[in-house]
Enzyme design. Structure first.
Site, PDB file in Angstrom:
ATOM      1  N   TYR A 226      -1.072  13.050   7.564  1.00  0.00           N
ATOM      2  CA  TYR A 226      -0.661  11.957   8.437  1.00  0.00           C
ATOM      3  C   TYR A 226       0.833  12.044   8.751  1.00  0.00           C
ATOM      4  O   TYR A 226       1.642  12.422   7.893  1.00  0.00           O
ATOM      5  CB  TYR A 226      -0.929  10.611   7.768  1.00  0.00           C
ATOM      6  CG  TYR A 226      -2.355  10.105   7.874  1.00  0.00           C
ATOM      7  CD1 TYR A 226      -3.319  10.778   8.605  1.00  0.00           C
ATOM      8  CD2 TYR A 226      -2.728   8.928   7.233  1.00  0.00           C
ATOM      9  CE1 TYR A 226      -4.611  10.302   8.701  1.00  0.00           C
ATOM     10  CE2 TYR A 226      -4.022   8.439   7.317  1.00  0.00           C
ATOM     11  CZ  TYR A 226      -4.955   9.129   8.053  1.00  0.00           C
ATOM     12  OH  TYR A 226      -6.235   8.660   8.151  1.00  0.00           O
TER      13      TYR A 226
ATOM     14  N   ARG B  46     -11.957  13.266   2.853  1.00  0.00           N
ATOM     15  CA  ARG B  46     -12.824  12.305   3.533  1.00  0.00           C
ATOM     16  C   ARG B  46     -14.164  12.120   2.813  1.00  0.00           C
ATOM     17  O   ARG B  46     -14.780  11.049   2.907  1.00  0.00           O
ATOM     18  CB  ARG B  46     -13.078  12.760   4.968  1.00  0.00           C
ATOM     19  CG  ARG B  46     -11.828  12.844   5.822  1.00  0.00           C
ATOM     20  CD  ARG B  46     -11.225  11.476   6.083  1.00  0.00           C
ATOM     21  NE  ARG B  46     -10.014  11.602   6.911  1.00  0.00           N
ATOM     22  CZ  ARG B  46      -9.238  10.588   7.233  1.00  0.00           C
ATOM     23  NH1 ARG B  46      -9.514   9.375   6.803  1.00  0.00           N
ATOM     24  NH2 ARG B  46      -8.161  10.775   7.968  1.00  0.00           N
TER      25      ARG B  46
ATOM     26  N   TYR C 180       0.829  -1.206   0.000  1.00  0.00           N
ATOM     27  CA  TYR C 180       0.000   0.000   0.000  1.00  0.00           C
ATOM     28  C   TYR C 180       0.863   1.255   0.000  1.00  0.00           C
ATOM     29  O   TYR C 180       0.568   2.233  -0.697  1.00  0.00           O
ATOM     30  CB  TYR C 180      -0.941   0.012   1.200  1.00  0.00           C
ATOM     31  CG  TYR C 180      -1.741   1.290   1.291  1.00  0.00           C
ATOM     32  CD1 TYR C 180      -2.621   1.671   0.277  1.00  0.00           C
ATOM     33  CD2 TYR C 180      -1.604   2.151   2.387  1.00  0.00           C
ATOM     34  CE1 TYR C 180      -3.342   2.857   0.345  1.00  0.00           C
ATOM     35  CE2 TYR C 180      -2.330   3.329   2.467  1.00  0.00           C
ATOM     36  CZ  TYR C 180      -3.198   3.677   1.440  1.00  0.00           C
ATOM     37  OH  TYR C 180      -3.909   4.851   1.507  1.00  0.00           O
TER      38      TYR C 180
ATOM     39  N   GLU D  18     -14.319  -1.518   6.501  1.00  0.00           N
ATOM     40  CA  GLU D  18     -14.339  -0.146   5.999  1.00  0.00           C
ATOM     41  C   GLU D  18     -15.626   0.043   5.210  1.00  0.00           C
ATOM     42  O   GLU D  18     -16.119  -0.898   4.570  1.00  0.00           O
ATOM     43  CB  GLU D  18     -13.109   0.117   5.109  1.00  0.00           C
ATOM     44  CG  GLU D  18     -13.038   1.526   4.531  1.00  0.00           C
ATOM     45  CD  GLU D  18     -11.691   1.795   3.875  1.00  0.00           C
ATOM     46  OE1 GLU D  18     -10.662   1.636   4.571  1.00  0.00           O
ATOM     47  OE2 GLU D  18     -11.671   2.139   2.680  1.00  0.00           O
TER      48      GLU D  18
END
Length: 330
Positions: A210, A223, A151, A323
């Site tokens: 992040y 988001r 990822y 998720e």
């Protein structure tokens, strides 16, 4: 060489968001319906089609037979292909997808870079150049340790390939690991000729901020995205993350509760009423096959009547078990 079907006139006044629904359908008949912008089948058992508007998604559904996902617009739709890139457009809206084999393009970093370079170059030629929502499905997403995790390699390649693709701000997005060919990368997007409005969750650190512990390159997404008419919210992949940290490790029920809390926070941040209804299709990505019945029962209880497509997929953080993403219509 670019190939296409009809190239319709786009009505500049038609900005109603695509209608997204799940249905049991026959591919050819559904593609023949007026306004079909995109159609998705899920898993190895989904039928195949060469129509550029159709994508056989590498994620397996837990329900068999699985419904298809349909996007429809209030306008004629044209479509075409350019090598591995396929597209359709109508009413000011654009769907584009690309599927690549990492073995043919130098590995995961180079393949992610190429996918985003190709999509960037293509979208830049279109009137519908405002990318609102992106989906990324890659194999073996959690394999590798530290910065060698696949990822994180994908995030590195995506950032290099996008260039100034998202200069106006990141789109809403999802990145999920599939259990098909581990070398298979699928990326698809929805764009419009008008920009949307980005929505962040006050309970969470914005993904592009992040800290370094999540990789050399932070994830690149908002988001959620309120589509141009402000009547639909496109919700990114949402999990049990508070601040920037994963919550409730190994506790599926607590992760589901936290995820619903985050979804409600997004609705409030977008100025929408609380709750989801029968017109708000969601996807729930579940890491472990054995957890699917519990996830289904939880969502049926907490979101009665809401269409939920349950898919077998790995979350981008190995400690997260579920998720949810989807659409909320006003």
């Amino acid at each position: 060489m670019m190939q296409g079907c009809e190239n319709p006139q786009i009505d500049p006044q038609s900005r109603r968001a695509p209608r997204v629904s799940y249905r049991m359908a026959e591919v050819a008949a559904t593609l023949a319906e007026p306004g079909t912008l995109a159609l998705f089948g899920f898993g190895d058992d989904a039928p195949a089609s060469t129509d550029p508007r159709y994508l056989q998604v590498a994620l397996q559904a837990f329900d068999a037979p699985a419904p298809m996902e349909l996007w429809q617009v209030d306008a004629p739709v044209g479509c075409g292909s350019d090598g591995a890139l396929r597209w359709s457009a109508g009413g000011g809206w654009l769907f584009a997808s690309i599927e690549l084999d990492e073995r043919e393009h130098g590995g995961p970093v180079a393949t992610a870079r190429l996918a985003y370079e190709r999509l960037h170059r293509f979208v830049a030629t279109r009137e519908a150049r405002h990318v609102l929502r992106v989906w990324n499905y890659l194999g073996a997403i959690n394999h590798g340790d530290g910065d060698a995790e696949r990822y994180k390699h994908f995030c590195d390649g995506r950032a290099t390939g996008m260039g100034d693709f998202f200069a106006e701000g990141f789109p809403a997005a999802t990145a999920i690991g599939h259990h098909g060919d581990p070398h298979r990368l699928q990326v698809y997007l929805l764009a419009c000729d008008q920009p949307g409005t980005r929505v962040e969750n006050p309970r969470q650190v914005s993904a592009w901020r992040y800290p370094r512990q999540y990789g050399r390159t932070p994830p690149s997404f908002a988001r959620a995205m309120a589509l141009p008419a402000q009547d639909v919210l496109a919700i990114s992949g949402t999990a049990a993350v508070v601040g920037h940290a994963s919550a409730h490790q190994d506790d599926l029920d607590a992760q589901l509760e936290e995820t619903l809390t985050n979804l409600e926070a997004l609705l409030a941040s977008a100025g929408m009423a609380a709750g989801f209804d029968t017109r708000s299709p969601l996807k729930a990505y579940v890491r472990h096959v054995a957890d699917a019945p519990r996830v289904r029962a939880f969502l049926h209880s907490r979101l009665p009547g809401v269409p939920v497509l349950l898919l077998h997929g790995d979350i981008c953080r190995s400690e997260l078990l579920v998720e949810i993403d989807g659409w909320r219509y006003a």
